[in-house]
Design a protein around this motif. Structure first.
Motif, PDB file in Angstrom:
ATOM      1  N   PRO A 285      76.314  58.892  19.802  1.00 61.81           N
ATOM      2  CA  PRO A 285      77.538  59.907  19.493  1.00 61.81           C
ATOM      3  C   PRO A 285      78.184  60.489  20.978  1.00 61.81           C
ATOM      4  CG  PRO A 285      75.299  60.802  19.488  1.00 61.81           C
ATOM      5  CD  PRO A 285      75.108  59.269  19.799  1.00 61.81           C
ATOM      6  N   ILE A 286      79.453  60.760  20.516  1.00 67.49           N
ATOM      7  CA  ILE A 286      80.319  61.469  21.660  1.00 67.49           C
ATOM      8  C   ILE A 286      80.608  62.678  21.027  1.00 67.49           C
ATOM      9  CG2 ILE A 286      82.244  61.048  23.132  1.00 67.49           C
ATOM     10  CD1 ILE A 286      81.971  58.123  22.732  1.00 67.49           C
ATOM     11  N   SER A 287      80.234  63.752  21.712  1.00 61.99           N
ATOM     12  CA  SER A 287      80.617  65.233  21.226  1.00 61.99           C
ATOM     13  C   SER A 287      82.088  65.326  22.009  1.00 61.99           C
ATOM     14  CB  SER A 287      79.594  66.109  21.513  1.00 61.99           C
ATOM     15  OG  SER A 287      78.673  65.746  20.862  1.00 61.99           O
TER      16      SER A 287
ATOM     17  N   ARG B  39      74.328  65.760  20.187  1.00 60.39           N
ATOM     18  CA  ARG B  39      75.446  66.322  20.733  1.00 60.39           C
ATOM     19  C   ARG B  39      75.442  65.685  22.092  1.00 60.39           C
ATOM     20  NH1 ARG B  39      75.964  72.829  21.020  1.00 60.39           N
ATOM     21  NH2 ARG B  39      73.698  72.571  20.988  1.00 60.39           N
ATOM     22  N   ASN B  40      76.506  65.061  22.693  1.00 59.70           N
ATOM     23  CA  ASN B  40      76.442  64.297  23.730  1.00 59.70           C
ATOM     24  C   ASN B  40      77.794  64.584  24.492  1.00 59.70           C
ATOM     25  OD1 ASN B  40      73.973  62.932  23.423  1.00 59.70           O
ATOM     26  ND2 ASN B  40      74.734  61.058  22.981  1.00 59.70           N
ATOM     27  N   PHE B  41      77.830  65.120  25.811  1.00 56.29           N
ATOM     28  CA  PHE B  41      78.897  65.206  26.584  1.00 56.29           C
ATOM     29  C   PHE B  41      78.995  64.057  27.557  1.00 56.29           C
ATOM     30  CE2 PHE B  41      79.463  69.199  24.718  1.00 56.29           C
ATOM     31  CZ  PHE B  41      80.668  69.774  25.213  1.00 56.29           C
ATOM     32  N   ILE B  42      80.116  63.210  28.101  1.00 57.95           N
ATOM     33  CA  ILE B  42      80.143  62.189  28.625  1.00 57.95           C
ATOM     34  C   ILE B  42      80.974  62.605  29.799  1.00 57.95           C
ATOM     35  CG2 ILE B  42      80.356  59.839  28.988  1.00 57.95           C
ATOM     36  CD1 ILE B  42      79.393  59.442  26.147  1.00 57.95           C
TER      37      ILE B  42
ATOM     38  N   GLY C  12      68.175  54.375  21.058  1.00 58.19           N
ATOM     39  CA  GLY C  12      67.741  55.714  21.006  1.00 58.19           C
ATOM     40  C   GLY C  12      69.279  56.569  21.133  1.00 58.19           C
ATOM     41  N   ARG C  13      69.194  57.912  20.537  1.00 55.79           N
ATOM     42  CA  ARG C  13      70.221  58.681  20.742  1.00 55.79           C
ATOM     43  C   ARG C  13      71.360  58.224  19.834  1.00 55.79           C
ATOM     44  NH1 ARG C  13      69.606  64.232  22.029  1.00 55.79           N
ATOM     45  NH2 ARG C  13      71.681  64.976  22.200  1.00 55.79           N
ATOM     46  N   GLN C  14      71.201  57.749  18.734  1.00 52.25           N
ATOM     47  CA  GLN C  14      72.303  57.093  17.995  1.00 52.25           C
ATOM     48  C   GLN C  14      72.642  57.887  16.772  1.00 52.25           C
ATOM     49  OE1 GLN C  14      73.669  53.830  19.059  1.00 52.25           O
ATOM     50  NE2 GLN C  14      72.320  54.452  20.732  1.00 52.25           N
ATOM     51  N   ASN C  15      72.023  59.002  16.549  1.00 51.33           N
ATOM     52  CA  ASN C  15      72.513  59.845  15.411  1.00 51.33           C
ATOM     53  C   ASN C  15      73.625  60.804  15.920  1.00 51.33           C
ATOM     54  OD1 ASN C  15      72.838  62.016  13.522  1.00 51.33           O
ATOM     55  ND2 ASN C  15      70.541  62.156  13.048  1.00 51.33           N
TER      56      ASN C  15
ATOM     57  N   ASP D  21      64.311  64.514  21.792  1.00 56.05           N
ATOM     58  CA  ASP D  21      64.020  65.795  21.810  1.00 56.05           C
ATOM     59  C   ASP D  21      64.997  67.021  22.361  1.00 56.05           C
ATOM     60  OD1 ASP D  21      61.306  65.188  20.958  1.00 56.05           O
ATOM     61  OD2 ASP D  21      60.579  65.158  22.958  1.00 56.05           O
ATOM     62  N   THR D  22      65.718  66.414  23.108  1.00 52.52           N
ATOM     63  CA  THR D  22      66.937  67.186  23.648  1.00 52.52           C
ATOM     64  C   THR D  22      68.015  67.455  22.578  1.00 52.52           C
ATOM     65  OG1 THR D  22      68.340  67.633  25.427  1.00 52.52           O
ATOM     66  CG2 THR D  22      67.891  65.471  24.755  1.00 52.52           C
ATOM     67  N   ASP D  23      68.469  68.576  22.590  1.00 51.99           N
ATOM     68  CA  ASP D  23      69.733  69.042  21.557  1.00 51.99           C
ATOM     69  C   ASP D  23      70.987  68.929  22.189  1.00 51.99           C
ATOM     70  OD1 ASP D  23      69.659  71.306  22.926  1.00 51.99           O
ATOM     71  OD2 ASP D  23      68.940  72.704  21.373  1.00 51.99           O
ATOM     72  N   LEU D  24      70.873  68.802  23.615  1.00 56.18           N
ATOM     73  CA  LEU D  24      72.341  68.489  24.211  1.00 56.18           C
ATOM     74  C   LEU D  24      72.111  67.565  25.377  1.00 56.18           C
ATOM     75  CD1 LEU D  24      75.407  69.001  24.893  1.00 56.18           C
ATOM     76  CD2 LEU D  24      74.446  71.116  26.135  1.00 56.18           C
ATOM     77  N   ILE D  25      72.877  66.608  25.817  1.00 58.35           N
ATOM     78  CA  ILE D  25      72.842  65.674  26.992  1.00 58.35           C
ATOM     79  C   ILE D  25      74.173  65.732  27.379  1.00 58.35           C
ATOM     80  CG2 ILE D  25      72.330  63.551  27.916  1.00 58.35           C
ATOM     81  CD1 ILE D  25      70.261  62.836  25.995  1.00 58.35           C
ATOM     82  N   VAL D  26      74.385  66.020  28.824  1.00 55.81           N
ATOM     83  CA  VAL D  26      75.526  65.880  29.545  1.00 55.81           C
ATOM     84  C   VAL D  26      75.242  64.689  30.578  1.00 55.81           C
ATOM     85  CG1 VAL D  26      77.104  66.956  31.096  1.00 55.81           C
ATOM     86  CG2 VAL D  26      75.792  68.039  29.580  1.00 55.81           C
TER      87      VAL D  26
END
Length: 548
Positions: free
Chosen positions: A313-315, A297-300, A290-293, A269-274
């Motif tokens: 994904p890794i943005s 957007r993912n910041f790590i 989960g979260r494989q598309n 549901d979230t459009d950005l995870i940090v």
């Protein structure tokens, strides 16, 4: 400034180097292979905690690595001792915990002769340790220790093994004590800062996910303040509760096994995870599903450039430890967004409903864990701590225990059973003024329950709850799912754990009826806070079927 040269044994130099690195306590099972180090500890400022099993000693050191800003330290002997300690290394590896394990070895001259208890530490440990070093030259003793402490803390924290040949550590050395090697903590570049700011401003439903052990209480408080000021939500990695406090308006619950139903879709549901201090690994992503598309957007944020354990994904990766990241983040002033406030408030409401305590009033019949938690939580001080190992009993802590500061929940994210009691002993020794609660299952408790002897010997005062349903409950649940009606290899017949606790010098309370729960909780808390002794509540709960 040059360090003064002193003539001492290599074993004594090892101890002095640990002192200079701020080590206050080591957990040991003694062995003739490292007697010179034990001799060095005799006159040292370092407290030597003698444990009852190498697995318990290793778990205590691993817990220290989570609790303190220096690596935890354990010392064991060769062969069988090293083998028994391996469980703590695996926990430190998967939990990213800074820890150093010293292992006494056969004499250098006996190597490759199949000597008594001989083994190859590099072959045994290199697949599950950051480094494995063997002290083959006595003049390098202090240097090797400094290097081990650095390696355990640098980058992604983890375990380091140092082998100590019995004859080498007795040699006299004339080298100075090696200074501490500074650990780089990274931080946000200008590009990192701008990229994160732009992504946050473009997001309608951002989410921070905190985790790992590489935090300080100050950094956790600074992040919480910044999140609350911007009405931003924070979930937490499995078994890392307390980075953002349990009662913060920004805290929206755990992501992991036993997670609340409302959070099952949160990752999508979230459009950005940090992610801060952790990565989207196996447990967070429900088995890398989960979260494989890669359009997400993912910041790590992690100092580990290899991103070990991540999936999806890794943005953008920000190469920083949490402390440095938070230092830079709090300078970022963002405009208030109605969408952020509404998103966070909705998630927070669901979290509050999920974690609301059950009724404290006892019911008729068998003792219930829900009644115990309701009576316990309402009596706890603000700074109470919780420790536990693995099993279905841990879900009660995840859901209800009020973690209000960093390092208030100490557990094993590798699902290691037997962790509850050793970690409770370590927590109580490090924080003698705080209430330390440990929840153990009946199957887990007997794996290291003997470390209550260590608690009694050194004045640790945990409140231990043993939830007894006469089975390995987690495995039984999987068994019922995959092989319904065919219970096999999961049932237990248990002793009286309350008498067990009494035998070790604590107070044991056996509870079979729910009506007796409130009084048991009150007595146990009075024991640990007023009488300064450990207490154990043996809670006999219902089992799904009659085992015997």
């Amino acid at each position: 400034m040059n360090q003064p040269i002193q003539h001492k044994s290599a074993g004594h130099a090892i101890v002095e180097t640990l002192e200079s690195h701020g080590v206050k306590r080591v957990y040991v099972i003694p062995g003739e292979s490292y007697l010179d180090v034990l001799d060095g500890l005799h006159d040292s400022s370092i407290e030597t905690v003698v444990c009852r099993h190498e697995g318990g000693a290793a778990y205590m050191a691993e817990a220290d690595g989570k609790l303190l800003d220096v690596p935890g330290v354990a010392m064991v002997t060769r062969g069988p001792g090293a083998a028994n300690a391996h469980v703590g290394l695996h926990t430190a590896w998967q939990d990213s915990t800074a820890m150093v394990l010293f292992v006494g070895l056969i004499p250098f001259e006996h190597r490759e002769k199949e000597a008594f208890q001989e083994f190859d530490p590099k072959q045994w440990f290199e697949s599950g340790a950051k480094r494995v070093m063997v002290l083959d030259h006595p003049n390098r003793a202090s240097e090797i220790v400094a290097e081990a402490m650095f390696a355990a803390s640098a980058g992604r924290p983890g375990p380091v093994v140092v082998g100590l040949p019995e004859d080498v550590i007795k040699e006299i050395v004339d080298t100075p004590i090696h200074p501490q090697i500074p650990v780089a903590t990274g931080g946000m570049t200008v590009t990192d800062w701008k990229s994160l700011r732009d992504s946050l401003l473009e997001s309608e439903r951002p989410l921070f996910v905190t985790g790992g052990n590489d935090w300080t209480d100050e950094a956790a408080r600074e992040l919480t303040k910044w999140l609350e000021e911007h009405s931003l939500p924070a979930a937490v990695e499995w078994r890392c509760e307390g980075i953002v406090p349990f009662d913060s308006p920004s805290y929206v619950g755990p992501l992991g096994y036993g997670r609340p139903n409302f959070s099952n879709g949160l990752m999508e549901d979230t459009d950005l995870i940090v992610f801060v201090g952790t990565v989207p690994g196996d447990v967070i992503t429900s088995g890398f599903t989960g979260r494989q598309n890669w359009n997400q957007r993912n910041f790590i944020v992690t100092i580990d450039t290899s991103l070990r354990g991540r999936s999806g994904p890794i943005s953008h990766q920000i190469t920083a430890k949490p402390v440095s990241f938070v230092r830079d983040l709090v300078r970022m002033d963002l405009p208030m967004r109605d969408s952020w406030r509404d998103w966070t408030e909705g998630l927070r409401k669901s979290q509050e409903e999920w974690s609301a305590l059950p009724p404290a009033e006892p019911s008729e019949g068998q003792a219930k864990m829900a009644t115990l938690m309701a009576n316990l939580v309402e009596r706890l001080p603000e700074d109470a701590m919780i420790t536990f190992g693995a099993g279905e009993h841990t879900n009660w802590a995840h859901r209800y225990f009020p973690t209000r500061q960093y390092a208030s929940m100490i557990s094993a994210r590798n699902g290691s059973m037997g962790y509850s009691i050793p970690s409770a002993v370590a927590a109580s020794l490090n924080y003698p003024g705080r209430v330390v609660v440990s929840i153990a299952g009946d199957g887990e408790f007997l794996m290291n329950g003997q470390e209550l002897a260590t608690a009694a010997q050194y004045g640790a005062t945990p409140l231990v709850i043993v939830m007894d349903n006469q089975e390995y409950g987690t495995i039984r649940t999987h068994q019922e799912s995959d092989y319904p009606g065919r219970v096999s290899g999961t049932q237990l017949k248990n002793p009286d754990f309350a008498k067990f606790a009494e035998a070790f010098g604590g107070v044991g309370i056996r509870v079979e009826k729910d009506a007796d729960v409130p009084a048991a909780v009150e007595k146990a808390l009075a024991t640990v806070t007023e009488d300064k002794k450990f207490a154990l509540i043996h809670l006999i709960v219902e089992q799904r079927i009659k085992a015997f």
